[in-house]
Scaffold this motif. Structure first.
Motif, PDB file in Angstrom:
ATOM      1  N   SER A 100       8.972 -96.745-102.061  1.00 10.64           N
ATOM      2  CA  SER A 100       7.779 -96.581-102.874  1.00 10.64           C
ATOM      3  C   SER A 100       6.628 -97.667-102.560  1.00 10.64           C
ATOM      4  N   TYR A 101       6.974 -98.902-102.309  1.00 15.02           N
ATOM      5  CA  TYR A 101       5.745 -99.870-101.945  1.00 15.02           C
ATOM      6  C   TYR A 101       5.305 -99.619-100.566  1.00 15.02           C
ATOM      7  N   ILE A 102       6.480 -99.284 -99.566  1.00 11.65           N
ATOM      8  CA  ILE A 102       5.923 -99.105 -98.107  1.00 11.65           C
ATOM      9  C   ILE A 102       5.451 -97.800 -97.862  1.00 11.65           C
ATOM     10  N   GLY A 103       5.995 -96.873 -98.561  1.00 22.59           N
ATOM     11  CA  GLY A 103       5.380 -95.413 -98.453  1.00 22.59           C
ATOM     12  C   GLY A 103       6.119 -94.673 -97.376  1.00 22.59           C
ATOM     13  N   CYS A 104       7.460 -95.150 -97.182  1.00 20.46           N
ATOM     14  CA  CYS A 104       8.354 -94.377 -96.341  1.00 20.46           C
ATOM     15  C   CYS A 104       9.895 -94.914 -96.306  1.00 20.46           C
ATOM     16  N   LYS A 105      10.966 -94.413 -95.707  1.00 22.89           N
ATOM     17  CA  LYS A 105      12.078 -95.038 -95.606  1.00 22.89           C
ATOM     18  C   LYS A 105      12.083 -96.266 -94.958  1.00 22.89           C
ATOM     19  N   PRO A 106      12.429 -97.275 -95.806  1.00 21.55           N
ATOM     20  CA  PRO A 106      12.518 -98.571 -95.315  1.00 21.55           C
ATOM     21  C   PRO A 106      13.186 -99.074 -94.258  1.00 21.55           C
ATOM     22  N   THR A 107      13.095-100.056 -93.533  1.00 13.83           N
ATOM     23  CA  THR A 107      14.059-100.733 -92.612  1.00 13.83           C
ATOM     24  C   THR A 107      14.174-102.316 -93.198  1.00 13.83           C
ATOM     25  N   ILE A 108      15.511-102.745 -92.847  1.00 10.24           N
ATOM     26  CA  ILE A 108      15.877-103.949 -93.296  1.00 10.24           C
ATOM     27  C   ILE A 108      15.548-104.624 -92.184  1.00 10.24           C
ATOM     28  N   SER A 109      14.571-105.689 -92.109  1.00  8.51           N
ATOM     29  CA  SER A 109      14.178-106.205 -90.897  1.00  8.51           C
ATOM     30  C   SER A 109      14.397-107.643 -90.800  1.00  8.51           C
ATOM     31  N   GLN A 110      15.030-108.225 -91.796  1.00  8.07           N
ATOM     32  CA  GLN A 110      15.405-109.751 -91.961  1.00  8.07           C
ATOM     33  C   GLN A 110      16.243-109.832 -93.106  1.00  8.07           C
ATOM     34  N   LEU A 111      17.529-110.664 -92.754  1.00  8.92           N
ATOM     35  CA  LEU A 111      18.417-110.726 -93.908  1.00  8.92           C
ATOM     36  C   LEU A 111      18.892-112.435 -93.660  1.00  8.92           C
ATOM     37  N   GLY A 112      18.658-113.115 -94.363  1.00  3.34           N
ATOM     38  CA  GLY A 112      18.856-114.787 -94.333  1.00  3.34           C
ATOM     39  C   GLY A 112      19.454-115.343 -95.445  1.00  3.34           C
ATOM     40  N   VAL A 113      19.963-116.233 -95.078  1.00  2.00           N
ATOM     41  CA  VAL A 113      20.606-117.084 -96.207  1.00  2.00           C
ATOM     42  C   VAL A 113      20.317-118.480 -95.767  1.00  2.00           C
ATOM     43  N   ARG A 114      19.612-119.271 -96.782  1.00  2.00           N
ATOM     44  CA  ARG A 114      19.046-120.590 -96.520  1.00  2.00           C
ATOM     45  C   ARG A 114      19.237-121.604 -97.328  1.00  2.00           C
ATOM     46  N   TRP A 115      19.671-122.846 -97.040  1.00  2.00           N
ATOM     47  CA  TRP A 115      19.571-123.834 -97.745  1.00  2.00           C
ATOM     48  C   TRP A 115      18.133-124.663 -97.742  1.00  2.00           C
ATOM     49  N   SER A 116      17.786-125.258 -98.526  1.00  2.00           N
ATOM     50  CA  SER A 116      16.471-126.288 -98.665  1.00  2.00           C
ATOM     51  C   SER A 116      17.290-127.614 -99.252  1.00  2.00           C
ATOM     52  N   PHE A 117      17.029-128.621 -98.699  1.00  2.00           N
ATOM     53  CA  PHE A 117      17.446-130.037 -99.148  1.00  2.00           C
ATOM     54  C   PHE A 117      16.487-130.865 -99.372  1.00  2.00           C
ATOM     55  N   PRO A 118      16.952-131.735-100.624  1.00  3.83           N
ATOM     56  CA  PRO A 118      15.774-132.756-100.748  1.00  3.83           C
ATOM     57  C   PRO A 118      15.811-133.635 -99.586  1.00  3.83           C
ATOM     58  N   SER A 119      14.743-134.260 -99.000  1.00  5.59           N
ATOM     59  CA  SER A 119      14.771-134.982 -97.752  1.00  5.59           C
ATOM     60  C   SER A 119      13.602-135.979 -97.501  1.00  5.59           C
ATOM     61  N   THR A 120      13.744-136.751 -96.810  1.00 10.91           N
ATOM     62  CA  THR A 120      12.658-137.552 -96.765  1.00 10.91           C
ATOM     63  C   THR A 120      11.770-137.295 -95.478  1.00 10.91           C
ATOM     64  N   ALA A 121      12.317-136.326 -94.707  1.00  9.37           N
ATOM     65  CA  ALA A 121      11.870-135.854 -93.539  1.00  9.37           C
ATOM     66  C   ALA A 121      10.414-134.994 -93.758  1.00  9.37           C
ATOM     67  N   GLN A 122       9.674-134.930 -92.896  1.00  6.01           N
ATOM     68  CA  GLN A 122       8.391-134.403 -92.953  1.00  6.01           C
ATOM     69  C   GLN A 122       8.605-132.957 -93.391  1.00  6.01           C
ATOM     70  N   ARG A 123       7.747-132.612 -94.387  1.00  2.00           N
ATOM     71  CA  ARG A 123       7.555-131.037 -95.118  1.00  2.00           C
ATOM     72  C   ARG A 123       7.471-129.950 -94.043  1.00  2.00           C
ATOM     73  N   SER A 124       8.253-128.985 -94.095  1.00  2.00           N
ATOM     74  CA  SER A 124       8.444-127.902 -93.383  1.00  2.00           C
ATOM     75  C   SER A 124       7.081-127.032 -93.690  1.00  2.00           C
ATOM     76  N   ASP A 125       6.610-126.440 -92.467  1.00  2.00           N
ATOM     77  CA  ASP A 125       5.617-125.291 -92.872  1.00  2.00           C
ATOM     78  C   ASP A 125       5.812-124.333 -93.820  1.00  2.00           C
ATOM     79  N   LEU A 126       7.070-123.833 -94.092  1.00  2.00           N
ATOM     80  CA  LEU A 126       7.566-123.135 -95.098  1.00  2.00           C
ATOM     81  C   LEU A 126       7.430-123.575 -96.375  1.00  2.00           C
ATOM     82  N   GLN A 127       7.259-124.865 -96.720  1.00  2.00           N
ATOM     83  CA  GLN A 127       7.213-125.508 -97.896  1.00  2.00           C
ATOM     84  C   GLN A 127       5.673-126.146 -98.163  1.00  2.00           C
ATOM     85  N   THR A 128       4.684-125.601 -97.273  1.00  2.00           N
ATOM     86  CA  THR A 128       3.315-125.433 -97.333  1.00  2.00           C
ATOM     87  C   THR A 128       2.643-124.428 -97.565  1.00  2.00           C
TER      88      THR A 128
END
Length: 254
Positions: A100-128
């Motif tokens: 309904s949102y895309i307007g046609c039969k959808p494609t699963i174009s990404q499937l991911g399982v990710r951990w985010s850890f507390p860290s003193t390392a520089q912040r990731s771009d995904l966390q900005t």
């Protein structure tokens, strides 16, 4: 509406979710996995290896997470054999919402399982704060596999920014810039217990807040019109007894 079918043409059960997704770029889906299913997923992944998102040479398990690791992901070959994940990605209600949102039969174009850890390392771009540019039409379903409160790395989304024109060159924005440009009242902070999910159009401005208190584990499913230029696709063999739609899953399963 930015894209997709008129709300009147979709099943009644999905209409309110679709209206929220069109209007705000975000729609809470409630709990799509039980605590027991989340526990099954944890048991499956615990002994399996993770790869640091920012250093492909850094491979480890949960028992030996480096202090510098901020984000780490499991392989697609492990993900497709994990209990509950493929069934959820192919759930009728999610596929109806995607169509309904895309307007046609959808494609699963990404499937991911990710951990985010507390860290003193520089912040990731995904966390900005940033915008994604994955396809002409797409959105993501994010499922928390751990409890997520304010200190556990909640997803933060700027309401309605999926409808605004993105700059030609996508850029990172600081918390202060976002507050000044949009106002804090536009921020949606997605908190929830394990199993909680939401749909989000990540063409809008968003980030995953860096966790401070506890690591966060999440599942991400992307539904789109086409494949995304951002990924290299190496589909995995269909698991035994897998009866999912081959077109929808063609980038993930072969």
């Amino acid at each position: 509406m930015r894209q997709g079918q008129p709300a009147a043409s979709v099943p009644t059960s999905q209409r309110r979710l679709l209206e929220h997704l069109h209007a705000e770029g975000y729609a809470a889906l409630g709990n799509v996995l039980t605590h027991e299913q989340c526990a099954d997923i944890h048991r499956y992944f615990t002994p399996r290896t993770l790869t640091d998102r920012h250093d492909a040479s850094s491979i480890f398990t949960l028992a030996e997470v480096p202090a510098t690791a901020r984000l780490a992901e499991y392989s697609l070959s492990d993900i497709v054999h994990c209990p509950h994940i493929l069934a959820l990605a192919n759930d009728r209600r999610l596929l109806e919402l995607a169509a309904s949102y895309i307007g046609c039969k959808p494609t699963i174009s990404q499937l991911g399982v990710r951990w985010s850890f507390p860290s003193t390392a520089q912040r990731s771009d995904l966390q900005t704060f940033h915008r994604d540019s994955e396809d002409w039409r797409y959105f993501k379903v994010i499922v928390y596999l751990t409890d997520v409160g304010d200190g556990d790395g909640p997803h933060v989304y700027v309401r309605g920014t999926h409808k605004t024109r993105a700059p030609m060159r996508l850029r990172l924005q600081s918390d202060g810039e976002i507050s000044e440009e949009y106002g804090d009242e536009r921020l949606i902070v997605a908190r929830g217990e394990r199993g909680f999910a939401f749909a989000v159009d990540t063409a809008g401005v968003h980030k995953g807040a860096p966790p401070i208190d506890r690591p966060r584990l999440m599942l991400q499913i992307q539904y789109s019109l086409f494949r995304s230029y951002a990924y290299v696709y190496e589909p995995e063999p269909y698991p035994d007894g897998c009866l999912f739609d081959r077109y929808i899953n063609r980038l993930i399963l072969a």
